[in-house]
Design a protein around this motif. Sequence first.
Motif, PDB file in Angstrom:
ATOM      1  N   PRO A 199      21.250  15.226  28.265  1.00  0.00           N
ATOM      2  CA  PRO A 199      21.184  16.567  28.864  1.00  0.00           C
ATOM      3  C   PRO A 199      22.239  16.811  29.934  1.00  0.00           C
ATOM      4  CG  PRO A 199      19.419  15.192  29.728  1.00  0.00           C
ATOM      5  CD  PRO A 199      20.083  14.398  28.651  1.00  0.00           C
ATOM      6  N   LYS A 200      22.926  15.749  30.357  1.00  0.00           N
ATOM      7  CA  LYS A 200      23.966  15.906  31.369  1.00  0.00           C
ATOM      8  C   LYS A 200      25.359  15.993  30.751  1.00  0.00           C
ATOM      9  CE  LYS A 200      21.325  13.454  34.926  1.00  0.00           C
ATOM     10  NZ  LYS A 200      21.315  12.320  35.878  1.00  0.00           N
ATOM     11  N   TYR A 232      28.431  27.499  37.304  1.00  0.00           N
ATOM     12  CA  TYR A 232      28.830  26.103  37.122  1.00  0.00           C
ATOM     13  C   TYR A 232      30.330  26.035  36.904  1.00  0.00           C
ATOM     14  CZ  TYR A 232      23.826  25.722  36.186  1.00  0.00           C
ATOM     15  OH  TYR A 232      22.468  25.812  36.269  1.00  0.00           O
ATOM     16  N   GLU A 233      30.901  24.931  37.356  1.00  0.00           N
ATOM     17  CA  GLU A 233      32.314  24.685  37.112  1.00  0.00           C
ATOM     18  C   GLU A 233      32.475  24.002  35.751  1.00  0.00           C
ATOM     19  OE1 GLU A 233      34.700  25.721  39.188  1.00  0.00           O
ATOM     20  OE2 GLU A 233      33.112  26.570  40.443  1.00  0.00           O
ATOM     21  N   GLY A 234      33.650  24.153  35.170  1.00  0.00           N
ATOM     22  CA  GLY A 234      33.933  23.513  33.899  1.00  0.00           C
ATOM     23  C   GLY A 234      35.413  23.503  33.613  1.00  0.00           C
ATOM     24  N   HIS A 235      35.782  22.947  32.464  1.00  0.00           N
ATOM     25  CA  HIS A 235      37.180  22.945  32.051  1.00  0.00           C
ATOM     26  C   HIS A 235      37.247  22.965  30.531  1.00  0.00           C
ATOM     27  CE1 HIS A 235      36.273  18.625  31.634  1.00  0.00           C
ATOM     28  NE2 HIS A 235      37.251  18.602  30.735  1.00  0.00           N
ATOM     29  N   VAL A 236      38.364  23.416  30.003  1.00  0.00           N
ATOM     30  CA  VAL A 236      38.567  23.461  28.553  1.00  0.00           C
ATOM     31  C   VAL A 236      38.786  22.026  28.071  1.00  0.00           C
ATOM     32  CG1 VAL A 236      40.009  24.315  26.687  1.00  0.00           C
ATOM     33  CG2 VAL A 236      39.527  25.778  28.653  1.00  0.00           C
ATOM     34  N   ALA A 237      37.833  21.529  27.282  1.00  0.00           N
ATOM     35  CA  ALA A 237      37.892  20.144  26.822  1.00  0.00           C
ATOM     36  C   ALA A 237      38.461  20.008  25.416  1.00  0.00           C
ATOM     37  CB  ALA A 237      36.492  19.524  26.868  1.00  0.00           C
ATOM     38  N   GLU A 238      38.343  21.067  24.615  1.00  0.00           N
ATOM     39  CA  GLU A 238      38.775  20.947  23.221  1.00  0.00           C
ATOM     40  C   GLU A 238      39.155  22.313  22.669  1.00  0.00           C
ATOM     41  OE1 GLU A 238      36.640  20.009  18.954  1.00  0.00           O
ATOM     42  OE2 GLU A 238      36.064  18.762  20.671  1.00  0.00           O
ATOM     43  N   ASN A 257      28.317  18.870  35.913  1.00  0.00           N
ATOM     44  CA  ASN A 257      27.035  18.749  36.611  1.00  0.00           C
ATOM     45  C   ASN A 257      26.004  19.787  36.154  1.00  0.00           C
ATOM     46  OD1 ASN A 257      28.132  16.656  38.280  1.00  0.00           O
ATOM     47  ND2 ASN A 257      29.107  18.242  39.528  1.00  0.00           N
ATOM     48  N   PRO A 258      25.666  19.827  34.875  1.00  0.00           N
ATOM     49  CA  PRO A 258      24.637  20.774  34.419  1.00  0.00           C
ATOM     50  C   PRO A 258      23.253  20.363  34.919  1.00  0.00           C
ATOM     51  CG  PRO A 258      25.246  19.309  32.646  1.00  0.00           C
ATOM     52  CD  PRO A 258      26.184  18.991  33.769  1.00  0.00           C
TER      53      PRO A 258
END
Length: 325
Positions: free
Chosen positions: A245-246, A280-286, A306-307
């Motif tokens: 879940p993380k 939430y923060e994130g980034h382009v992974a794919e 950090n979901p």
Amino acid sequence: MDTERLKALEIRPEARKRPQRSMWMIFLGVALLTAAGAFYALPKRDERRFLGGQKEGASSAESNSAAAPAASNSVARTEGAALTVSGYIVNRERIELSPRFIGLVKWIGVKKGDRVTKDQVVVLLDDAEQKARLLEAEGRLANAKVAVKKAELDYQRIKKLIADKIETPQAEDDSRLKLESARAGLQEVQGAVELNKTYLDWTVIRSPIDGVILEKLVVAGDLVTPQSFGGARGPSTAFLAMADPKDLQVEVELNEADLSKVFLNQKCHINPEAYLDKSYEGHVAEIAPEANRQKGTLQVKVQVHNPDRFMTPELSAKVDFLGKP
């Protein structure tokens, strides 16, 4: 005489006016009925417009005023965003636990939604056959050890007899080869014992990660197999489906016109549609290597940093792709 006939045929003025008056009365009645119909019809149209959420004259103002709070929140969240797209929250990896051989489920200790830890026992298969095979292999191992011991004693005797010049060198060679063969047989049986121990260990199914159970696919008594034999009612090929879940991502479909605004490792802001106040923060992974020709889109996956419990897989989320630094 002719004058009297003409007067008799002559149409009097009051006779001419009467039809005209009647005609005007008919026109007036039609006009009144039309006006009454329009009067009663107008409120119904307004009511329909009002119930539908838009009323002429006031629709634009009301819509703008109702959307004002959402717009203000959106501006606060999307400041500096090059693109905003909606997508779906998904688990980065969905793990399905499957058997290594055909077996019968003896016990299953979890249900959908349970959290599990790494190496926790979640399923037990029937192990009667594996225990019997292990016992058989251990018996052959004991015999192999006895054979090696006997070959070592025979070899020592032959060496002593050769020293006393009673036996020939050929007898020593034969004895030495028998000893080596016995030792090789012992090693083979030891391998069989370890193999059967492995089979026995495979009857105990453990969780490979810290995660949550997404789906329970079998119950106690079900037959499971590592491959399907075809058909909807064939043996199950998996016990459980689970995920971390993380470790979540948001999948979005980008139109061709927006591809130039997205790049790998691009920073993003993510807001679940169910909880727009959560960010939430994130980034382009794919970025997918090929597009969907029918849709004219390209799939992009955004890794969530950090979901928590508010990031529920399969729900929708809004992704703001931030511009280049």
